[in-house]
Motif scaffolding. Structure first.
Motif, mmCIF file in Angstrom:
data_model
loop_
_atom_site.group_PDB
_atom_site.id
_atom_site.type_symbol
_atom_site.label_atom_id
_atom_site.label_comp_id
_atom_site.label_asym_id
_atom_site.label_seq_id
_atom_site.Cartn_x
_atom_site.Cartn_y
_atom_site.Cartn_z
ATOM 1 N N UNK A 48 0.856 -1.183 0.000
ATOM 2 C CA UNK A 48 0.000 0.000 0.000
ATOM 3 C C UNK A 48 0.890 1.230 0.000
ATOM 4 N N UNK A 49 0.288 2.387 -0.117
ATOM 5 C CA UNK A 49 1.084 3.610 -0.216
ATOM 6 C C UNK A 49 1.815 3.889 1.095
ATOM 7 N N UNK A 50 2.943 4.563 0.977
ATOM 8 C CA UNK A 50 3.788 4.847 2.144
ATOM 9 C C UNK A 50 3.231 6.080 2.846
ATOM 10 N N UNK A 51 3.058 5.989 4.169
ATOM 11 C CA UNK A 51 2.484 7.136 4.887
ATOM 12 C C UNK A 51 3.504 7.822 5.796
ATOM 13 N N UNK A 52 4.374 7.044 6.477
ATOM 14 C CA UNK A 52 5.314 7.653 7.427
ATOM 15 C C UNK A 52 6.653 6.930 7.363
ATOM 16 N N UNK A 53 7.732 7.661 7.697
ATOM 17 C CA UNK A 53 9.070 7.049 7.718
ATOM 18 C C UNK A 53 9.883 7.662 8.845
ATOM 19 N N UNK A 54 10.790 6.832 9.428
ATOM 20 C CA UNK A 54 11.743 7.362 10.401
ATOM 21 C C UNK A 54 13.098 6.669 10.230
ATOM 22 N N UNK A 55 14.191 7.474 10.355
ATOM 23 C CA UNK A 55 15.560 6.908 10.312
ATOM 24 C C UNK A 55 16.011 6.576 11.728
ATOM 25 N N UNK A 56 16.953 5.613 11.798
ATOM 26 C CA UNK A 56 17.575 5.371 13.099
ATOM 27 C C UNK A 56 18.677 6.421 13.292
ATOM 28 N N UNK A 57 19.111 6.587 14.544
ATOM 29 C CA UNK A 57 20.095 7.643 14.818
ATOM 30 C C UNK A 57 21.395 7.390 14.072
ATOM 31 N N UNK B 137 12.391 2.826 9.192
ATOM 32 C CA UNK B 137 11.115 2.122 9.395
ATOM 33 C C UNK B 137 10.030 2.878 8.643
ATOM 34 N N UNK B 138 9.078 2.124 8.071
ATOM 35 C CA UNK B 138 8.002 2.784 7.317
ATOM 36 C C UNK B 138 6.656 2.265 7.785
ATOM 37 N N UNK B 139 5.640 3.095 7.579
ATOM 38 C CA UNK B 139 4.246 2.662 7.779
ATOM 39 C C UNK B 139 3.567 2.784 6.436
ATOM 40 N N UNK B 140 2.613 1.898 6.167
ATOM 41 C CA UNK B 140 1.883 2.087 4.918
ATOM 42 C C UNK B 140 0.387 2.208 5.178
ATOM 43 N N UNK B 141 -0.344 2.458 4.096
ATOM 44 C CA UNK B 141 -1.773 2.754 4.217
ATOM 45 C C UNK B 141 -2.596 1.589 4.724
ATOM 46 N N UNK B 142 -2.046 0.339 4.660
ATOM 47 C CA UNK B 142 -2.840 -0.778 5.138
ATOM 48 C C UNK B 142 -2.576 -1.033 6.615
ATOM 49 N N UNK C 148 0.497 -1.478 8.065
ATOM 50 C CA UNK C 148 1.602 -2.394 8.362
ATOM 51 C C UNK C 148 2.902 -1.619 8.526
ATOM 52 N N UNK C 149 3.807 -2.247 9.261
ATOM 53 C CA UNK C 149 5.055 -1.577 9.605
ATOM 54 C C UNK C 149 6.209 -2.401 9.014
ATOM 55 N N UNK C 150 7.164 -1.723 8.335
ATOM 56 C CA UNK C 150 8.294 -2.435 7.734
ATOM 57 C C UNK C 150 9.600 -1.808 8.204
ATOM 58 N N UNK C 151 10.689 -2.638 8.178
ATOM 59 C CA UNK C 151 12.021 -2.139 8.519
ATOM 60 C C UNK C 151 12.953 -2.482 7.374
ATOM 61 N N UNK C 152 13.839 -1.536 7.036
ATOM 62 C CA UNK C 152 14.784 -1.776 5.929
ATOM 63 C C UNK C 152 16.186 -1.398 6.377
#
Length: 1983
Positions: free
Chosen positions: A460-469, A475-480, A482-486
């Motif tokens: 689903x579309x990407x809604x939020x992102x945060x970098x580690x220090x 880490x990303x959140x999407x419209x469905x 769900x939370x992902x880590x890359x």
């Protein structure tokens, strides 16, 4: 860190960037303090330009869209959108609310305007009708409301130079309104030829009725009155959006970007063109920008404010006008999504769909840079070093700019879908770009943004992102959700969560993850939170959501549903929220409102003191931030009692209010049975005598001492006043369902009680007289749970049981709601008004304590600050206005100062249920059963009293069930403390210690079991509260014994000797106990289910029958204690049992309504025929089934069960109890369905059991839910003082028809429709003239231009169309018609409508829509002509303060408050000034009006289906009260002449006695039962006598005499026919009656009676009628004025009985025929009533009348005026000689009505046109035998009008097919050549058809027609009459369609004829529906 509480820090709104310019206008003003007021989103902003400061008004909860400034320029009104939008009036200085106006508009409030004084505010809604509403804004009251227009209204303004006038404008209209009474009446502006009809956008009013308005095309339209006078063309290039008026002149602003200034006469002064400003960004306005558009201007002195479409505000100084200052900017229209904050500086960057990116300084609160892009911007990020700004676009590209100068670094487009989120890594090396293509791309910053990686895996579309220090993970959140880590920068997904354990995140803007679980509500899976940002330093989190809320929570918040602080301001969705770099501020941006809010972060305060000194601003912001509701970590456990109470809903299956409708529905079914004779009600009655019970289990503080030392409390539906000296009770019985709360007036004489109900009411009643003083209804649903009087006793606060627990503040005497507001989602237990400041109040309840103050029609509440929220059970104000003391559910007393909790004191174990303030100190009571006295600061407890059995005084009226019962109410007075307990006991505690028990009842739980002792005045009850009690029914009224049982019980029974008592329990067991000691004798347990009835056999009581819920009856032998039989065979649980006298037979009823018989003792089932059952001698009868009781089941048995019955021992009266709480008495046996009964309301829900005592002297009843035992005294038949009868008569109105009379039936069945809906009077066919296609004339076929002379040989001039008879004089056209005379009076279906004025010098009456005042000396008439439709009723004000004030009510359409709604006009009979107009909801019309004794109130009755009765304060136009009157027609309602609160209504089988209590109407039906065989007849009239006597006239001629509401005698045959009218003379009390009667020697239709209606004198009316029918009477000095059904008004002398006829009229219409005399000012009329009448205009009277015996249709004079021809409805015609009135000849050649009859101008021929489509010619020279010489054939339809040519050779005929034909005379040949017809000169013209008169047909005649016409003798004008009742004056000829004309109103629908009198001095018009003749004087144009 599982803390779920809200954080202690908070936010304060500091700045708002922007201004709402889109979709709004005129919303920007200077206040008196030279500040600027405007609005953004849901916030009102006051901006001080000099100090660059903003203040905020935060009282709205949705977008503000309108604003008005009060004339004093301090107060501001703002209106919002929303489902229930409201208007706030607030102070621009303190930004506090002054008033809230609500509950009228829906959708939104589009415009607002204050009037000149600032007293009234007008608002326009966004609903489909664009409702306009005028408010008295300080009181929050609606003065008037009306539908505004069918399309949008853009602006509204008060006319500042004329009071009560307004102007509104909008889509294609402008309307001019006048406000009178409660009526807003519009007149549409007439555009005429001066300008195009178009949309008007803004307006301003000037002197002398001039209005300036700005139009869509850029012109200014100038109006004078309602007409467009001139236009100022091209004032602006396109639409003018705003117009502002000031001392110097007018300022206008338009879409063209210019502001123009005009002087006071609208001469141009100057132009300011804002498009040429050098202020910044016009270069940057991309091609997408529409250019600058001005939406708002304000001109004050030398400053001009301009607001633009693009959210900018300019300030212009007039003398330096080419340098405008830009003082405020915001984003333009379009969603605003992008927000980034600078990493090191106080800057914020925003980007929007308006394609601009802007940089704001958070310190200077200003825009410092702006740049336009190619695409809409959706997200933004600033690199860690602050050098680069990256922008993500809607088209999938992203751009990087240098922050320094906004130049582009790079533009990359790798994606198709919008970029929604991008972020730089903390080390600045990479940029992550998330798109709606479900992926994140990673770019290297130093490699000029080369793509280095891609993260995929999201669906689903990407809604939020945060970098580690460390920049290694993303880490990303999407419209469905769900939370992902890359892993970075490669973009590989991390699947092993272990490696993430130690990752620290540089920022937290994600909405998913354990750290932010708490932002979501507990049980929801919605994704409405758009943005989050964590502040790691202070451990707080800010969130922004779709509902416009900014919330502050603790971080991390792990548990769902964490508490938060909420902040309103943004209206709809907030798209983003970010902390500034140093965490000083939070920036939030709104999507739809495209505004930027800057909030100051205020960290936790260390000291309480600081909290005391918050600036008002902050408390306001915070007051909206209510704590969210989830359980806290440290919530005390809920007390069981309180838990139970919060669960109670008090909902009913059926509310008593619904019964009338249910009955109506059922009536249809039962019409058939209704014809049968129903059983009469019983002769004897019962009266409530004593109640055992007090409602303590779910109510508090409901027990008080009255002024006289009696005790007042409530139980069930009864207010009880108990006298403890005499041990007696008196009852207030005005409620019809459970009373839930009671408050006492400070003077202790009045009590307010609130009840359960669908629309629940509050009654305020007098404890002495037990009469209601005021009843308050209409605001609380389900019930009223708390009440409190103010200290001055003038106000009352109430709280409802609806979901919002609405709080209402009342002026209770007037019954007016002062303010209302939703109280709280949780239950409110108590409300208290501040004794020092009656505008303030507190409410306390479940988990809250709120402090309120009144603001106009609303209340503003703030929660008390108490750290943890506790449930409050009680509260009082202390010794000063800010001290409040409240009792909690944990036993503490909280001490408050203002809204702040100062300290808590432990007072009780368990909840504190009651607290009471004394002069010095307090008294409290709690669940622990202790009463405690405290000093005035709750420092120390002075004394405690424990409620224990040991201290019970000997005089007690009962026994304490347990020690330390839970205390629910405390009150002090008379040296004692009064205590009410949860167990239903009322105790009096002496200050020295002893306790007396005064009253007690069962505890909570249903009471079902009831038995009366066989020979003593005792009874036993058993209840679900697990007690068995014995009560003394003798005057000592006490509980003698009580025993606790292990289970609750449902039945009990005494043995025949009274020694034993059997009790059935709910677990299937039963016991037999000793009736004196209540000790066990035996017990059995054979069944599982509840024991439902138990009975000893009669006689020796040998057997005991025990019925159980599992369908069996067990029979036990009492002596041997063995079961001897079982009755089997029932299919359902058993409800009732009875033995026969011999003890051999059992009768059983079951829940399935089956009736069985069993033989005892074995239990064998018997089948017994119904006829035999009645013969059996039953020992008791408590069953509810069987033929002998079939009449006890009510009409609506679907919703109610009869639960219990009991037959008296003398077998005469059957008492029943049912599910609706009614106790009813029937005459036994009750055969036949729906017997009549007497019914008593006292129990609230179901009555579970009823029993007579052994000697029938008392009836005992128990209620289920209300736990009461009620004792009723039985009053046998002989015992009949006429007293307040509590019983109400039976359900079905009596079926005896109310009597018949043709006049009454006609009056009842007339259908009144408004004129605008009238349809054809004649059955026309074909195409209307103005829609017919013209056939080209010969000339046109030959190509000659019409209008040039036709080429006629010898070139004669075209002949005159019409022969004119004043050839010599210069002809003058007629300019106007003035109503001069009316012959007619509406008597046939209206009554009581003739009155004397001015000591009898004048009389007033009405006909059609005209009120007529007739001077009896000069016989001149004057007219009131403001009614728009027929008047139906008229009355005059008899009070000397209001001399000559008349009220008239008219016909109307629906009651939607528009101009066609029914209305009542109040006017001065002398000056004809309108004093007030009352628009009403009486759809159909107003049929009766009456003034009260003081003359200030007016009572009206409607013709609507409910026949509503309404009371008005007519001077203000305010509705005081309204109530459904009766299902059938009400004819008259009149105030008692000595009262302002009592009135009587009469109608079809109806008489009701009404009382106005506050705002409520209470009524009692007339009670007939006191007179044998009296039946309810149709009542027609009413009069009054002294000592509360009322007289009503009936259809049969009797007059009923009533004392209060009870019939005391009948004056039989006061008239032989219906008594239509009665008049009470105020001077001497004599009564005049008028009826329908044949004149005879003894009697007449008019009688004068003494005050008692015992003796009378009859008068004969010398009218010559066979039957006189009087419809109206009035008595003056020595004269009686009479109006008759035959349209005469007659004055009768009292002394000599001489009759003088003052007014004559046709009695039945239509009046079809009109004939005017050729040379004199007289005319003839012929009508349906079979009379021809001769009227003299100069003499103003009827000269003669001839009765023809048949309805007449047409009449005509011969040319010399010596003969008259009359055509009849039956086809006959008659010729009379005028001199002798002898018949010269008559003939009948046709069988259908003659429509027109004409003499030829040479007097030779007579033409007769009929409905048989024929015109017959007769030659008069052949003598009176009248043989037909010829007829015209081939006429397509019936003949309407005929005209002869001047030479008598032709006749023209207009027909019902809309065709006009010409025939030769006398051959009857048709002339078809148009050229020939055009050359004919006509002698007269009365045709409505023909090319010459096409112009008389108007556009809106699709259903109705022009019915008649007449051309003036001069041939210059034509008057017409039509089906709408209008007379119109045109020029003649009028060949152009829709010709100009003047219209004259007054007639009812359907004009039948219209004629000019010779010499054109007058026009006469004849009415169809109104049977009236109007004579209009012609006003000629000057020479």
């Amino acid at each position: 860190m599982a803390d779920r509480t809200a954080p202690n820090c908070h936010l304060r709104l500091e700045w708002v960037y922007g201004y709402r310019g889109h979709q709004c206008r005129n919303n920007l003003y200077y206040t008196a303090a030279k500040e600027i007021v405007y609005f953004v989103a849901g916030v009102g902003v006051v901006y001080n330009t000099r100090e660059h400061k903003q203040k905020f008004y935060l009282g709205h909860n949705d977008d503000i869209i309108s604003l008005a400034l009060h004339p004093e320029r301090v107060l501001v009104a703002t209106g919002q959108v929303g489902k229930e939008p409201y208007i706030c009036v607030w102070d621009s200085y303190t930004v506090q609310t002054v008033s809230i106006l609500k509950d009228v508009h829906t959708h939104g409030v589009a415009c607002l305007a204050f009037d000149l004084e600032g007293q009234c505010l007008v608002s326009v809604g966004l609903d489909s009708k664009n409702t306009i509403c005028v408010w008295d804004w300080r009181r929050g009251k609606v003065l008037a409301a009306a539908p505004g227009h069918t399309d949008r209204i853009f602006d509204i303004s008060w006319d500042l130079y004329q009071p009560s006038k307004l102007v509104s404008c909008g889509v294609k209209h402008i309307k001019f309104w006048s406000l009178c009474g409660n009526a807003l009446t519009p007149k549409r502006g007439v555009f005429g030829k001066t300008g195009d009809l178009q949309t008007i956008l803004c307006l301003a009013c000037a002197k002398d009725e001039v209005t300036y308005s700005g139009a869509l095309n850029g012109d200014i339209y100038v109006w004078k009155g309602i007409n467009l006078m001139r236009t100022v063309q091209g004032a602006h290039g396109s639409g003018i959006f705003s117009m502002n008026v000031c001392e110097e002149g007018f300022a206008t602003g338009g879409r063209d970007g210019c502001v123009r200034l005009w002087d006071l006469n609208f001469k141009p002064i100057t132009v300011i063109d804002l498009r040429e400003t050098d202020q910044g960004y016009k270069v940057a306005r991309g091609e997408n920008s529409r250019g600058l558009s001005v939406r708002s201007v304000c001109w004050r002195g030398d400053h001009i404010l301009v607001g633009t479409q693009d959210s900018e505000i300019f300030e212009v100084v007039v003398h330096d006008r080419n340098k405008p200052f830009l003082i405020m900017q915001g984003h333009c229209e379009g969603e605003l999504w992008a927000l980034a904050v600078h990493p090191t500086k106080p800057l914020a960057m925003t980007g929007s769909d308006d394609r601009s990116v802007r940089i704001w300084s958070l310190i200077d609160h200003a825009l410092i840079a702006r740049c336009n892009m190619e695409e809409p911007i959706r997200c933004a990020a600033v690199s860690t070093d602050g050098i680069h700004l990256a922008l993500g676009m809607k088209d999938g590209s992203f751009t990087v700019l240098r922050v320094r100068d906004m130049t582009e670094v790079v533009h990359i487009k790798d994606r198709k879908e919008a970029i929604h989120e991008l972020k730089y890594s903390p080390d600045g090396a990479h940029l992550a770009v998330g798109s709606n293509d479900n992926s994140v791309d990673i770019y290297g910053v130093v490699q000029r943004y080369k793509k280095v990686g891609e993260c995929i895996g999201s669906h689903s579309f990407i809604t939020h992102m945060d970098w580690s220090t460390d920049s290694k993970y993303l880490q990303t959140n999407d419209g469905s959700g769900r939370r992902f880590f890359y892993r970075m920068p490669s973009g590989k997904e991390v699947t092993n969560r272990e490696e993430l354990k130690l990752v620290q995140w540089a920022s937290w803007t994600c909405v998913l993850g354990p750290e932010v679980n708490g932002i979501w509500p507990k049980y929801s899976d919605i994704n409405d939170i758009n943005s989050v940002d964590a502040n790691f330093n202070n451990q707080v989190l800010v969130t922004a959501d779709d509902y416009g809320l900014v919330k502050l929570l603790r971080y991390p918040c792990i548990k769902k549903g964490a508490k938060s602080k909420k902040y309103l301001g943004h209206s709809a969705h907030i798209t983003n929220a970010r902390w500034s770099h140093d965490y000083q501020w939070v920036i939030t941006i709104g999507g739809a409102d495209h505004s930027v809010f800057q909030w100051k972060f205020v960290p936790e305060r260390k000291s309480k003191e600081a909290a005391m000194h918050i600036a008002p601003q902050e408390t306001l912001a915070d007051s909206n931030s209510e704590e969210s509701d989830s359980d806290q970590s440290d919530v005390p456990e809920m007390d069981s009692e309180i838990e139970q109470e919060t669960q109670l809903t008090y909902r009913r299956q059926v509310y008593k209010e619904d019964l009338p409708q249910l009955k109506e529905q059922c009536k249809e079914k039962h019409r058939a049975t209704a014809m049968k004779k129903r059983e009469r009600p019983p002769g004897s009655g019962v009266k409530l005598h004593f109640i055992h019970g007090y409602r303590g289990y779910d109510c508090r503080s409901n027990l008080f001492y009255t002024q006289t030392g009696e005790i007042v409390y409530h139980v069930a539906a009864i207010g009880v006043v108990y006298n403890r000296q005499q041990n007696t009770q008196r009852f207030y019985m005005g409620h019809d369902d459970d009373i839930l709360c009671l408050a006492i007036h400070p003077l202790k004489d009045f009590v307010a009680t609130g009840q359960v109900g669908r629309d629940s009411s509050i009654h305020i009643w007098d404890t002495e007289t037990l009469k209601p003083i005021s009843v308050l209804r209409g605001f609380h649903q389900l019930g009223v749970c708390a009440l409190d009087f103010s200290a001055d006793g003038k106000r009352l606060a109430s709280v409802g049981l609806d979901d919002n627990h609405t709080i209402v503040l009342w002026d209770w005497r007037k019954g007016e709601k002062l303010s209302a507001m939703r109280g709280s989602k949780d239950k409110i237990f108590v409300v208290k008004i501040n004794p020092y400041l009656p505008d303030k109040l507190i409410t306390a309840g479940v988990k809250h304590m709120k402090f309120w103050h009144k603001a106009g029609g609303g209340l503003i509440g703030r929660k008390g600050n108490m750290g943890k929220t506790e449930t409050m059970m009680c509260a009082v104000y202390g010794w000063s206005e800010e001290m409040v003391f409240s009792g909690t559910c944990t036993g503490d007393i909280c001490i408050w100062r203002d809204m702040f909790l100062m300290k808590t004191v432990k007072a009780h174990d368990g909840p504190v249920f009651s607290v009471h303030a004394l002069e010095k100190g307090f008294v409290t009571g709690g669940k622990d059963g202790i009463v405690a006295l405290w000093d005035d600061t709750f420092e120390r407890c002075l004394k405690t009293y424990a409620i224990k059995r040991a201290v019970l005084a000997p005089g007690s009226k009962g026994l304490l069930l347990e020690d330390n019962p839970s205390i629910r109410a405390i009150s002090l007075g008379h040296g004692h403390i009064l205590v009410g307990t949860k167990n239903g006991e009322i105790l009096e505690v002496d200050k020295s210690g002893p306790i007396t028990l005064l009253v007690q009842g069962h505890m909570e739980g249903e009471v079902w079991g009831l038995a009366t002792h066989p020979h003593l005045p005792l009874c036993a009850t058993v209840s679900d509260d697990k007690t068995l009690r014995i009560w003394d029914l003798s005057p000592s009224h006490c509980m003698l014994a009580v025993r606790k049982l292990r289970k609750g019980g449902r039945c009990c029974c005494f043995s025949p000797d009274g020694k034993a008592l059997a009790v059935g329990l709910n677990d299937g067991s039963f016991l037999i106990v000793n009736a004196d000691t209540l000790e066990d004798l035996v017990s059995f347990h054979h069944r599982k289910d509840i024991i439902s009835d138990i009975r000893f056999s009669p006689g020796a009581g040998k057997y005991l029958a025990v019925a159980s819920g599992d369908t069996f009856v067990d029979i036990y032998n009492v002596m041997s204690s063995k079961r001897v039989g079982v009755c089997k065979g029932c299919l359902n649980y058993i409800t009732h049992l009875d033995w026969d006298k011999r003890g051999k037979l059992l009768q059983v009823n079951t829940g399935a309504k089956e009736q069985f018989f069993f033989e005892a003792p074995r239990g064998k089932r018997q089948t017994i025929p119904a006829t035999e059952v009645e013969k059996i001698d039953w020992s008791t009868w408590t069953c509810v089934l069987g033929t002998s009781v079939e009449g006890i089941w009510p009409l609506i048995s679907e919703v109610t069960e009869v639960t219990a019955a009991c037959l008296s021992n003398d077998r005469k009266v059957l008492a029943t109890g049912d599910d609706l709480g009614y106790v009813k008495l029937f005459r036994y046996p009750v055969k036949g369905k729906y017997a009549k009964f007497k019914r008593y309301v006292a129990h609230s829900t179901h009555v579970t059991n009823v029993r007579w005592t052994h000697d029938d002297s008392l009836l005992v009843t128990v209620g289920g839910g209300d736990t009461c035992l009620m004792i009723w005294a039985h009053e046998p038949e002989g015992h009949r003082e006429i007293k307040q009868c509590d019983s109400e008569e039976s359900d079905i109105e009596s079926e005896d028809d109310g009597g018949y009379d043709s006049d009454v039936t006609r009056e009842n069945e007339i259908n009144y429709t408004i004129k605008a809906l009238s349809t054809n009077m004649r059955p026309m066919t074909g195409v209307k003239p103005h829609l017919q296609l013209k056939e080209p004339s010969v000339d046109e076929r030959q190509g000659v231009v019409r209008g040039s002379r036709p080429p006629v040989s010898r070139a004669l001039p075209q002949p005159e169309k019409l022969q004119t008879n004043n050839v010599g004089k210069k002809k003058r056209p007629i300019e106007d018609l003035v109503l001069d005379l009316v012959f007619g009076y509406r008597g046939n279906d209206c009554r009581n409508n003739v009155h004397y004025l001015n000591e009898g010098a004048e009389i007033i009456y009405h006909t059609a829509s005209v009120g007529i005042v007739l001077n009896l000396t000069t016989f001149c008439q004057s007219f009131y002509v403001e009614h728009s439709d027929d008047i139906l009723c008229l009355t005059i004000n008899q009070h000397p303060k209001f001399p000559n004030v008349v009220a008239t009510g008219q016909v109307g359409d629906t009651g939607d408050m528009s101009a066609t709604s029914p209305s009542i006009h109040l006017w001065d009979a002398m000056t004809k000034q309108t004093l007030s107009v009352l628009r009403c909801f009486h759809s159909g019309g107003v049929c009766s009006v009456s003034f009260s004794a003081t003359g200030k109130l007016l009572l009206s009755v409607g013709l609507d289906p409910e026949h509503t009765v309404t009371i008005w304060k007519w001077q203000e136009g305010a509705k005081v009260a309204s109530r459904i009157g009766h299902t059938q027609r009400i004819f008259v309602a009149e105030f008692r002449p000595d009262s302002d609160t009592h009135f009587v209504s009469v109608g079809i089988k109806h008489v009701r006695f009404w009382t106005l209590a506050g705002r409520a109407l209470l009524s009692k039906k007339g009670v007939l039962s006191s007179i044998e065989d009296a039946r309810m007849q149709t009542m027609l009239s009413v009069a009054f006598g002294a000592n509360n006597l009322t007289f009503t006239g009936t259809i049969s001629g009797d007059v009923c005499v009533w004392k209060e509401h009870i019939l005391v005698r009948i004056v039989a045959k006061a008239h032989t026919g219906p008594v239509f009218t009665m008049y009470t003379t105020l001077r001497d009390g004599l009564i005049v009656t008028g009826g329908k009667e044949r004149p005879s020697k003894e009697g007449g239709a008019l009688k004068l009676w003494d005050q008692e209606l015992k003796r009378c004198r009859a008068f004969r009316l010398e009218t010559g009628q066979v039957i006189d029918c009087v419809r109206s009477v009035c008595r003056g000095k020595g004269k009686i004025l009479v109006g008759t059904r035959n349209a005469e008004i007659i004055e009768v002398g009292e002394k000599n009985a001489a009759c003088n006829i003052l007014v004559n009229g046709h009695m039945d219409g239509p009046i079809w025929g009109l004939g005017t005399h050729p040379s004199r000012d007289v005319f003839l009329s012929a009508a349906e009533d079979g009379t021809v009448r001769l009227w003299d205009i100069p003499e103003k009277k009827m000269l003669n009348k001839v009765n023809l015996g048949h309805p007449a249709r047409t009449i005509s004079y011969s040319p010399e005026g010596d003969m008259v021809a009359i055509g009849m409805k039956n086809g006959e015609f008659i010729i009379l000689l005028v001199a002798s009135l002898k018949i010269w000849g008559k003939k009948r050649d046709r069988r259908s009505p003659i429509q027109d009859i004409r003499f030829s101008p040479n007097s030779r021929f007579l033409a007769v046109g009929s409905t048989e489509s024929a015109v017959d010619f007769y030659d008069l020279t052949l003598g009176p035998q009248l043989n037909r010489i010829n007829c015209c054939r081939d006429i397509p339809s019936f003949v309407m009008q005929m005209d002869f040519s001047a030479d008598s050779a032709y006749v023209q005929i207009s027909t019902g097919a809309y065709k006009r034909l010409v025939y030769e005379v006398p051959s009857g040949k048709q002339v078809t050549e148009q050229i020939h017809i055009d050359r004919i000169t006509w002698a007269t013209w009365t045709s409505v058809l023909g090319d010459e008169v096409v112009g008389i047909w108007s556009r809106n005649t699709d259903k109705a027609d022009v019915t008649c016409a007449c051309v003036s003798h001069s041939g210059l004008n034509i008057v017409t009459g039509d089906d709408f009742g209008m007379v119109k004056l045109f020029d003649f000829p009028c060949p152009e369609k829709f010709a100009k004309h003047k219209r004259f109103l007054g007639h009812s629908a359907h004009l039948t004829n219209v004629r000019f009198i010779n010499g054109d001095r007058f026009v006469v018009s004849a009415g169809g529906d109104d049977r009236s003749l109007f004579v209009w004087r012609c006003v000629h144009a000057p020479h």
